[in-house]
Design an enzyme around this catalytic site. Structure first.
Site, PDB file in Angstrom:
ATOM      1  N   LYS A  49      -2.826  -6.414  13.697  1.00  0.00           N
ATOM      2  CA  LYS A  49      -2.705  -7.568  12.797  1.00  0.00           C
ATOM      3  C   LYS A  49      -1.501  -8.419  13.194  1.00  0.00           C
ATOM      4  O   LYS A  49      -1.571  -9.649  13.228  1.00  0.00           O
ATOM      5  CB  LYS A  49      -2.560  -7.091  11.333  1.00  0.00           C
ATOM      6  CG  LYS A  49      -3.839  -6.452  10.779  1.00  0.00           C
ATOM      7  CD  LYS A  49      -3.600  -5.827   9.394  1.00  0.00           C
ATOM      8  CE  LYS A  49      -4.788  -4.983   8.961  1.00  0.00           C
ATOM      9  NZ  LYS A  49      -4.611  -4.345   7.647  1.00  0.00           N
ATOM     10  N   GLN A  93      -0.318  -1.701   3.730  1.00  0.00           N
ATOM     11  CA  GLN A  93      -1.362  -1.002   4.476  1.00  0.00           C
ATOM     12  C   GLN A  93      -1.783   0.281   3.746  1.00  0.00           C
ATOM     13  O   GLN A  93      -0.942   1.077   3.328  1.00  0.00           O
ATOM     14  CB  GLN A  93      -0.862  -0.677   5.897  1.00  0.00           C
ATOM     15  CG  GLN A  93      -1.917  -0.058   6.804  1.00  0.00           C
ATOM     16  CD  GLN A  93      -3.079  -0.984   7.142  1.00  0.00           C
ATOM     17  OE1 GLN A  93      -2.940  -2.202   7.127  1.00  0.00           O
ATOM     18  NE2 GLN A  93      -4.235  -0.409   7.426  1.00  0.00           N
ATOM     19  N   ASP A 116      -4.599  -9.722   1.095  1.00  0.00           N
ATOM     20  CA  ASP A 116      -5.662  -8.713   1.159  1.00  0.00           C
ATOM     21  C   ASP A 116      -6.681  -8.915   0.028  1.00  0.00           C
ATOM     22  O   ASP A 116      -7.767  -8.348   0.070  1.00  0.00           O
ATOM     23  CB  ASP A 116      -5.060  -7.307   1.003  1.00  0.00           C
ATOM     24  CG  ASP A 116      -4.905  -6.582   2.331  1.00  0.00           C
ATOM     25  OD1 ASP A 116      -5.689  -6.849   3.254  1.00  0.00           O
ATOM     26  OD2 ASP A 116      -3.996  -5.733   2.418  1.00  0.00           O
TER      27      ASP A 116
HETATM   28  N1  GUN Z   1      -6.719   0.046   5.158  1.00  0.00           N
HETATM   29  C1  GUN Z   1      -7.996  -0.040   5.603  1.00  0.00           C
HETATM   30  N2  GUN Z   1      -8.432  -1.304   5.530  1.00  0.00           N
HETATM   31  C2  GUN Z   1      -7.422  -2.037   5.026  1.00  0.00           C
HETATM   32  C3  GUN Z   1      -7.268  -3.426   4.703  1.00  0.00           C
HETATM   33  O1  GUN Z   1      -8.175  -4.248   4.867  1.00  0.00           O
HETATM   34  N3  GUN Z   1      -6.058  -3.784   4.204  1.00  0.00           N
HETATM   35  C4  GUN Z   1      -5.062  -2.897   4.016  1.00  0.00           C
HETATM   36  N4  GUN Z   1      -3.916  -3.345   3.502  1.00  0.00           N
HETATM   37  N5  GUN Z   1      -5.164  -1.609   4.285  1.00  0.00           N
HETATM   38  C5  GUN Z   1      -6.351  -1.188   4.795  1.00  0.00           C
END
Ligand code: GUN
Length: 288
Positions: A49, A93, A116
């Site tokens: 990311k 995350q 998110d």
């Molecule tokens: N863990 C798995 N997928 C995601 C996501 O899309 N965002 C976040 N913050 N954690 C994740």
């Protein structure tokens, strides 16, 4: 005969659009990831990311918190980022350590920076059909289906998996008047899942079980989107038995190189959106 839906290629187009948007802004948006884990998979996702953000001109930072630290430490870190005027988007995350409440952590992010789309307020807006930040994976799934030229309006879309991150928000997005699909959500207590999946025009597998969807569960011509990322004997495997299902599918996403890159691209879109919303709010504040 199958056609592969190339998430790398589609996401590259989305990222190009984001880069153009960023270039047209008079400042760089900033995204901060909070990583409270030493799981190598989570570390990899966060790194991907950050790298993708930097490539399109978004400033990006990762705040590491030792997974042994307290929930309080995580909440105070998020509170500081909420207050930091330089920060447009915050993502915590997942998964978090067992001793930390995911609910508390996700609610701690101010909705204006919740790129998110996991804060209950933003989930509510999505359910109401007036989304602000659509969670990145559902957003990417819908975008890649559209970009591949598959008509979703009126389509029977069967989602296998009811997670808060994928299945539920995807169902809301599909129901929206922008998409107008007919979603069905199957889960671990659904009886005769295959009776539902065989009726799918579009099947989305987001169940977290390697190769859960097999050829006998789908009809000829189905479009298959595989959200799964499972590690089996050191290899990445989706939630769909790719070889056999692709024989029947008219189009299918690979793992890797399918939904994963779309998720990252959608997060970047949300970050630009957050920066724009904050700038618009600032403008209003100063004129009032
Ligand atoms: N863990 C798995 N997928 C995601 C996501 O899309 N965002 C976040 N913050 N954690 C994740």
């Amino acid at each position: 005969m199958d056609e592969v839906i190339d998430g790398e290629e589609i996401s590259a187009r989305v990222r190009e659009e984001v880069a153009e948007d960023v270039a047209s802004m008079d400042r760089k948006p900033k995204l901060v990831a909070v990583l409270m884990s030493d799981d190598p998979a989570s570390e990899t996702y966060v790194r991907m990311k950050r790298e993708a953000a930097e490539e399109v001109g978004i400033d990006s930072e990762t705040v590491h918190i030792d997974p042994e630290e307290s929930e309080e430490k995580l909440l105070s870190t998020v509170a500081e980022l909420n207050e930091d005027d330089e920060v447009d988007g915050i993502l915590v995350q997942l998964p978090l350590p067992d001793h930390v409440s995911e609910e508390n952590a996700l609610e701690a992010v101010v909705p204006e920076k919740d790129v998110d789309g996991f804060h209950p307020f933003n989930k509510g807006l999505l359910m109401e059909g007036r989304p602000r930040f659509v969670p990145a994976t559902p957003k990417g799934v819908v975008r890649m289906i559209h970009e591949h030229g598959v008509e979703l309006e009126g389509a029977n879309v069967v989602i296998v998996g009811r997670s808060d991150i994928v299945g539920k928000p995807l169902a809301s997005l599909l129901l929206s008047r922008d998409v107008n699909a007919t979603p069905t959500v199957c889960h671990s207590r659904t009886e005769n899942v295959e009776e539902h999946t065989r009726k799918a025009d579009v099947l989305v597998a987001a169940v977290g079980v390697p190769e859960f969807v097999t050829a006998d569960m789908v009809s000829e011509g189905v479009v298959v989107v595989d959200v799964g990322i499972n590690r089996v004997d050191g290899e990445l495997v989706g939630d769909v038995a790719y070889e056999e299902v692709s024989e029947k599918a008219s189009a299918i996403t690979p793992v890797p190189g399918g939904v994963g890159p779309m998720t990252v691209a959608s997060l970047l879109e949300n970050t630009v959106e957050a920066a724009r919303l904050r700038d618009a709010d600032d403008g209003q504040d100063s004129s009032s």
